[in-house]
Design a protein around this motif. Structure first.
Motif, PDB file in Angstrom:
ATOM      1  N   ALA A   1       0.845  -1.192   0.000  1.00 18.82           N
ATOM      2  CA  ALA A   1       0.000   0.000   0.000  1.00 18.82           C
ATOM      3  C   ALA A   1       0.880   1.242   0.000  1.00 18.82           C
ATOM      4  CB  ALA A   1      -0.915   0.005   1.220  1.00 18.82           C
ATOM      5  N   ILE A   2       0.619   2.144  -0.964  1.00 17.67           N
ATOM      6  CA  ILE A   2       1.407   3.373  -1.091  1.00 17.67           C
ATOM      7  C   ILE A   2       0.439   4.553  -1.134  1.00 17.67           C
ATOM      8  CG2 ILE A   2       3.153   4.598  -2.432  1.00 17.67           C
ATOM      9  CD1 ILE A   2       3.935   1.924  -3.696  1.00 17.67           C
ATOM     10  N   PRO A   3       0.209   5.219   0.009  1.00 15.98           N
ATOM     11  CA  PRO A   3      -0.734   6.343   0.034  1.00 15.98           C
ATOM     12  C   PRO A   3      -0.180   7.588  -0.636  1.00 15.98           C
ATOM     13  CG  PRO A   3       0.302   6.083   2.181  1.00 15.98           C
ATOM     14  CD  PRO A   3       0.752   4.918   1.343  1.00 15.98           C
ATOM     15  N   THR A   4      -1.050   8.316  -1.330  1.00 15.75           N
ATOM     16  CA  THR A   4      -0.664   9.592  -1.936  1.00 15.75           C
ATOM     17  C   THR A   4      -1.444  10.752  -1.317  1.00 15.75           C
ATOM     18  OG1 THR A   4      -2.284   9.334  -3.721  1.00 15.75           O
ATOM     19  CG2 THR A   4      -0.043   8.522  -4.136  1.00 15.75           C
ATOM     20  N   THR A   5      -2.228  10.438  -0.286  1.00 18.33           N
ATOM     21  CA  THR A   5      -2.917  11.478   0.482  1.00 18.33           C
ATOM     22  C   THR A   5      -2.648  11.214   1.955  1.00 18.33           C
ATOM     23  OG1 THR A   5      -4.966  10.169   0.553  1.00 18.33           O
ATOM     24  CG2 THR A   5      -4.763  11.811  -1.199  1.00 18.33           C
ATOM     25  N   ALA A   6      -2.636  12.270   2.748  1.00 17.66           N
ATOM     26  CA  ALA A   6      -2.353  12.129   4.173  1.00 17.66           C
ATOM     27  C   ALA A   6      -3.647  12.037   4.969  1.00 17.66           C
ATOM     28  CB  ALA A   6      -1.533  13.324   4.654  1.00 17.66           C
ATOM     29  N   GLY A   7      -3.616  11.246   6.030  1.00 18.11           N
ATOM     30  CA  GLY A   7      -4.720  11.259   6.974  1.00 18.11           C
ATOM     31  C   GLY A   7      -5.701  10.112   6.926  1.00 18.11           C
ATOM     32  N   THR A   8      -5.810   9.387   5.806  1.00 12.70           N
ATOM     33  CA  THR A   8      -6.816   8.316   5.752  1.00 12.70           C
ATOM     34  C   THR A   8      -6.384   7.117   6.584  1.00 12.70           C
ATOM     35  OG1 THR A   8      -5.897   7.220   3.793  1.00 12.70           O
ATOM     36  CG2 THR A   8      -7.433   9.030   3.424  1.00 12.70           C
ATOM     37  N   GLY A   9      -5.109   6.772   6.558  1.00 10.96           N
ATOM     38  CA  GLY A   9      -4.597   5.666   7.360  1.00 10.96           C
ATOM     39  C   GLY A   9      -4.990   4.287   6.868  1.00 10.96           C
ATOM     40  N   SER A  10      -5.593   4.201   5.687  1.00 14.83           N
ATOM     41  CA  SER A  10      -6.048   2.907   5.183  1.00 14.83           C
ATOM     42  C   SER A  10      -4.908   1.905   5.036  1.00 14.83           C
ATOM     43  CB  SER A  10      -6.755   3.090   3.834  1.00 14.83           C
ATOM     44  OG  SER A  10      -7.202   1.858   3.330  1.00 14.83           O
ATOM     45  N   GLU A  11      -3.687   2.411   4.775  1.00 19.78           N
ATOM     46  CA  GLU A  11      -2.544   1.517   4.594  1.00 19.78           C
ATOM     47  C   GLU A  11      -2.161   0.787   5.878  1.00 19.78           C
ATOM     48  OE1 GLU A  11      -0.918   5.241   6.275  1.00 19.78           O
ATOM     49  OE2 GLU A  11      -2.358   4.806   4.665  1.00 19.78           O
ATOM     50  N   ALA A  12      -2.691   1.237   7.028  1.00 20.07           N
ATOM     51  CA  ALA A  12      -2.270   0.677   8.314  1.00 20.07           C
ATOM     52  C   ALA A  12      -3.387  -0.028   9.062  1.00 20.07           C
ATOM     53  CB  ALA A  12      -1.685   1.786   9.190  1.00 20.07           C
ATOM     54  N   THR A  13      -4.499  -0.336   8.380  1.00 18.97           N
ATOM     55  CA  THR A  13      -5.620  -0.975   9.072  1.00 18.97           C
ATOM     56  C   THR A  13      -5.966  -2.334   8.462  1.00 18.97           C
ATOM     57  OG1 THR A  13      -7.416  -0.097   7.678  1.00 18.97           O
ATOM     58  CG2 THR A  13      -6.585   1.330   9.442  1.00 18.97           C
ATOM     59  N   GLN A  14      -6.732  -3.095   9.228  1.00 16.37           N
ATOM     60  CA  GLN A  14      -7.190  -4.409   8.779  1.00 16.37           C
ATOM     61  C   GLN A  14      -8.653  -4.358   8.339  1.00 16.37           C
ATOM     62  OE1 GLN A  14      -6.351  -6.419  12.519  1.00 16.37           O
ATOM     63  NE2 GLN A  14      -8.497  -6.302  13.121  1.00 16.37           N
ATOM     64  N   PHE A  15      -9.057  -3.183   7.863  1.00 19.34           N
ATOM     65  CA  PHE A  15     -10.427  -2.982   7.396  1.00 19.34           C
ATOM     66  C   PHE A  15     -10.425  -2.470   5.954  1.00 19.34           C
ATOM     67  CE2 PHE A  15     -10.091  -1.839  11.904  1.00 19.34           C
ATOM     68  CZ  PHE A  15     -10.932  -2.795  12.473  1.00 19.34           C
ATOM     69  N   ALA A  16     -11.494  -2.776   5.228  1.00 20.30           N
ATOM     70  CA  ALA A  16     -11.673  -2.249   3.876  1.00 20.30           C
ATOM     71  C   ALA A  16     -13.153  -1.921   3.688  1.00 20.30           C
ATOM     72  CB  ALA A  16     -11.214  -3.255   2.825  1.00 20.30           C
TER      73      ALA A  16
END
Length: 221
Positions: free
Chosen positions: A150-165
């Protein structure tokens, strides 16, 4: 950049399902995108399934950065045809493409919706041909898909660090949750975020009076 200088973290809290343990390795800092070369080599990856937004992949500088990491020399299938709020039906199309392609590695590059889509496709691909609606509603994950970066290009969502989708089904929001959904790798390079912030600022300045279009659903960032 010296890869030894890149901050690398393996999450201390490992989640287990049966005999499988799930953890994440994070590369964080300016220039950390170069660590993708190390990940590709580690998996001896020749086939890459790439999940991106329609515009943000180029506007963030990610396309150029991944090109420098050698992605152009690999067999890469790009999936970008989905909405900003991930729909299950879009994810299923991605699953079908991934299953036919049989990649060695999945890379999701973009904002929270793009990374969620990458997580959904990867997780559901381990249950290809199953009842996807039931899996989403009940988070009934019992197998793991291919390795995910996972490579985020926006700050703050944190999706790259969670076990949820997050995914939408019949206009209702669901959260697919399982330890294996946590991406295997997260690359957080602020240079990609800076580029997107500049781009969004320019849009805001140059188009302050554009009226909203209620009937148009925006494409994934």
């Amino acid at each position: 950049m010296d890869l030894e200088a890149v901050f690398t973290m393996t999450y201390a809290k490992k989640r287990e399902l049966g005999e499988m343990a799930f953890s994440q390795t994070e590369y964080n800092g300016t220039g950390s995108i170069s660590s993708l070369k190390k990940i590709i080599a580690q998996h001896d990856a020749q086939k890459i399934f790439l999940v991106t937004g329609k515009k943000s992949y180029n506007e963030s500088g990610a396309a150029s950065a991944l090109h420098c990491c050698g992605l152009d020399r690999l067999n890469t299938l790009r999936f970008q045809d989905f909405q900003v709020n991930p729909k299950l039906e879009d994810a299923v199309i991605g699953v079908e493409l991934l299953v036919r392609f049989q990649p060695d590695l999945v890379i999701a590059v973009g904002g929270g919706s793009v990374i969620d889509m990458g997580k959904l496709i990867t997780a559901l691909s381990a249950h290809a041909g199953g009842n996807y609606k039931s899996i989403l509603k009940n988070s009934s994950i019992s197998a793991q898909g291919p390795p995910l970066v996972a490579i985020p290009t926006t700050a703050g969502t944190g999706s790259e660090a969670t076990q949820f989708a997050v995914a939408y089904l019949d206009q209702k929001k669901y959260s697919l949750a399982h330890h294996s959904i946590l991406p295997d790798y997260a690359i957080i390079d602020p240079e990609l975020t800076y580029n997107m912030v500049s781009h969004l600022s320019l849009i805001h300045i140059s188009e302050p009076t554009r009226p909203p279009v209620a009937s148009r659903m925006p494409s994934a960032a």
